[in-house]
Design a protein around this motif. Structure first.
Motif, PDB file in Angstrom:
ATOM      1  N   LEU A  84       0.922  -1.216   0.056  1.00 54.02           N
ATOM      2  CA  LEU A  84       0.067  -0.120  -0.125  1.00 54.02           C
ATOM      3  C   LEU A  84       0.803   1.363   0.099  1.00 54.02           C
ATOM      4  CD1 LEU A  84      -2.879  -1.001   2.315  1.00 54.02           C
ATOM      5  CD2 LEU A  84      -3.060  -0.720   0.022  1.00 54.02           C
ATOM      6  N   ASP A  85       1.903   1.329   0.813  1.00 57.76           N
ATOM      7  CA  ASP A  85       2.823   2.321   0.748  1.00 57.76           C
ATOM      8  C   ASP A  85       3.547   2.548  -0.621  1.00 57.76           C
ATOM      9  OD1 ASP A  85       2.308   2.944   3.467  1.00 57.76           O
ATOM     10  OD2 ASP A  85       4.272   1.945   4.126  1.00 57.76           O
ATOM     11  N   SER A  87       2.056   1.708  -3.541  1.00 55.05           N
ATOM     12  CA  SER A  87       1.094   2.248  -4.583  1.00 55.05           C
ATOM     13  C   SER A  87       0.894   3.775  -4.374  1.00 55.05           C
ATOM     14  CB  SER A  87      -0.061   1.595  -4.365  1.00 55.05           C
ATOM     15  OG  SER A  87      -0.728   1.905  -3.276  1.00 55.05           O
ATOM     16  N   LEU A  88       1.021   4.073  -2.963  1.00 55.30           N
ATOM     17  CA  LEU A  88       0.800   5.641  -2.814  1.00 55.30           C
ATOM     18  C   LEU A  88       2.049   6.279  -3.123  1.00 55.30           C
ATOM     19  CD1 LEU A  88      -0.860   7.912  -1.308  1.00 55.30           C
ATOM     20  CD2 LEU A  88       0.283   7.347   0.885  1.00 55.30           C
ATOM     21  N   GLU A 172       6.293  -2.078  -9.213  1.00 53.96           N
ATOM     22  CA  GLU A 172       6.710  -0.578  -8.566  1.00 53.96           C
ATOM     23  C   GLU A 172       8.104  -0.210  -8.928  1.00 53.96           C
ATOM     24  OE1 GLU A 172       7.233   1.018  -3.959  1.00 53.96           O
ATOM     25  OE2 GLU A 172       6.431  -0.922  -4.168  1.00 53.96           O
ATOM     26  N   THR A 277      -5.094   0.525  -9.465  1.00 50.42           N
ATOM     27  CA  THR A 277      -4.525  -0.469  -8.920  1.00 50.42           C
ATOM     28  C   THR A 277      -4.525  -0.309  -7.190  1.00 50.42           C
ATOM     29  OG1 THR A 277      -3.038  -0.528 -10.589  1.00 50.42           O
ATOM     30  CG2 THR A 277      -2.285  -1.617  -8.442  1.00 50.42           C
ATOM     31  N   ARG A 278      -4.353   0.998  -6.883  1.00 46.87           N
ATOM     32  CA  ARG A 278      -4.405   1.257  -5.551  1.00 46.87           C
ATOM     33  C   ARG A 278      -5.804   0.780  -4.794  1.00 46.87           C
ATOM     34  NH1 ARG A 278      -2.029   3.140  -1.183  1.00 46.87           N
ATOM     35  NH2 ARG A 278      -3.152   4.451   0.427  1.00 46.87           N
TER      36      ARG A 278
END
Length: 287
Positions: A84-85, A87-88, A172, A277-278
């Motif tokens: 999650l980090d 994607s952010l 990523e 995606t997020r």
């Protein structure tokens, strides 16, 4: 013959997958390999298109029920938080790149307009050129901040993890490489020495020669514009030569604006995919 870092990484990736991986995982890895293979040969616009295809594939992967189930059953809290980090972080880097491109395009367009109106040259144009160069410093500072935020943010690879998670983490990494190249393009030659010290992602997965080629190729258009503008305000010439010089700068700005426009459109398309995606990741975690 010793294998290259990219070959080692591709070999490690193949070992991380089960004997019969899902076709979408194979598709994602094929897109990853294409992007890695074209690291020093493709334009930034082509790389952004490649990233769009890659993230489309990742989104389809995240929509598979069996993948969602495996994700929930086998991923621990720390790993989920890292994804999650990540994607952010991609959204933040994409936004920073978009802002830098928009600012560069608007400033180039404004300077072009002034040059058309003041074709005879003189103090007016020189003042506007200095304003443009000053605005470039603002962009470079923003890029410094964005790239500084990439330091120490990359988790160690663990190829024994769930294949889907391993693939998402590699996606990523490759996406950050392209963002770094794009920001290096916008920054231009003045930041190259500083950018090279922040090329953490590139150093992890690209040979030094290839990473250097990316920076050199990406910086060329901005370098031409800045060199021409500095020459315009520092070298004394005849009026006819000055007018020719102004026309040359005008053409270089037009070319830069066109390139930046293409990159901006590519980033906008990619940004929408990153958001999807997020959202998919959040939906799986909160399921």
């Amino acid at each position: 013959m010793a294998s290259s870092p990219l070959n080692k990484k591709s070999h490690a990736r193949s070992n991380s997958l089960p004997s019969r991986p899902h076709p979408l995982i194979l598709d994602c890895n094929e897109h990853l390999c294409r992007l890695e293979a074209s690291a020093s040969s493709s334009s930034l616009s082509c790389k952004l298109i490649g990233l769009q295809d890659l993230h489309d594939c990742a989104e389809k992967l995240l929509q598979l029920p069996q993948m969602q189930h495996a994700f929930v059953e086998r991923c621990n809290g720390k790993l989920v938080e890292e994804l999650l980090d990540g994607s952010l972080r991609l959204l933040d880097m994409c936004s920073a790149a978009k802002d830098a491109l928009i600012h560069t395009k608007e400033c180039a367009r404004e300077l072009q307009s002034i040059m058309r109106r003041r074709a005879g040259g003189g103090v007016g144009i020189e003042r506007e050129v200095r304003k443009f160069l000053t605005s470039r410093k603002v962009v470079k500072k923003a890029i410094q901040k964005a790239l500084k935020g990439m330091e120490g943010k990359h988790a160690d690879k663990n190829h024994e993890m769930l294949p889907m998670v391993s693939t998402l983490r590699e996606i990523e990494t490759v996406t950050l490489i392209v963002f770094e190249s794009l920001l290096s393009f916008v920054a231009g030659p003045r930041l190259q020495s500083k950018l090279s010290s922040w090329s953490l992602v590139s150093k992890l997965v690209l040979p030094k020669r290839v990473a250097h080629e990316i920076e050199e190729t990406a910086a060329s258009e901005v370098e031409k514009v800045e060199a021409a503008l500095h020459s315009l305000i520092t070298h004394k010439t005849t009026k006819s030569d000055y007018i020719t010089h102004v026309e040359n700068v005008h053409n270089l700005l037009g070319n830069l604006e066109s390139i930046v426009q293409d990159l901006e459109e590519g980033l906008e398309c990619l940004f929408r995919r990153l958001i999807k995606t997020r959202v998919s990741l959040l939906n799986i975690v909160n399921h």
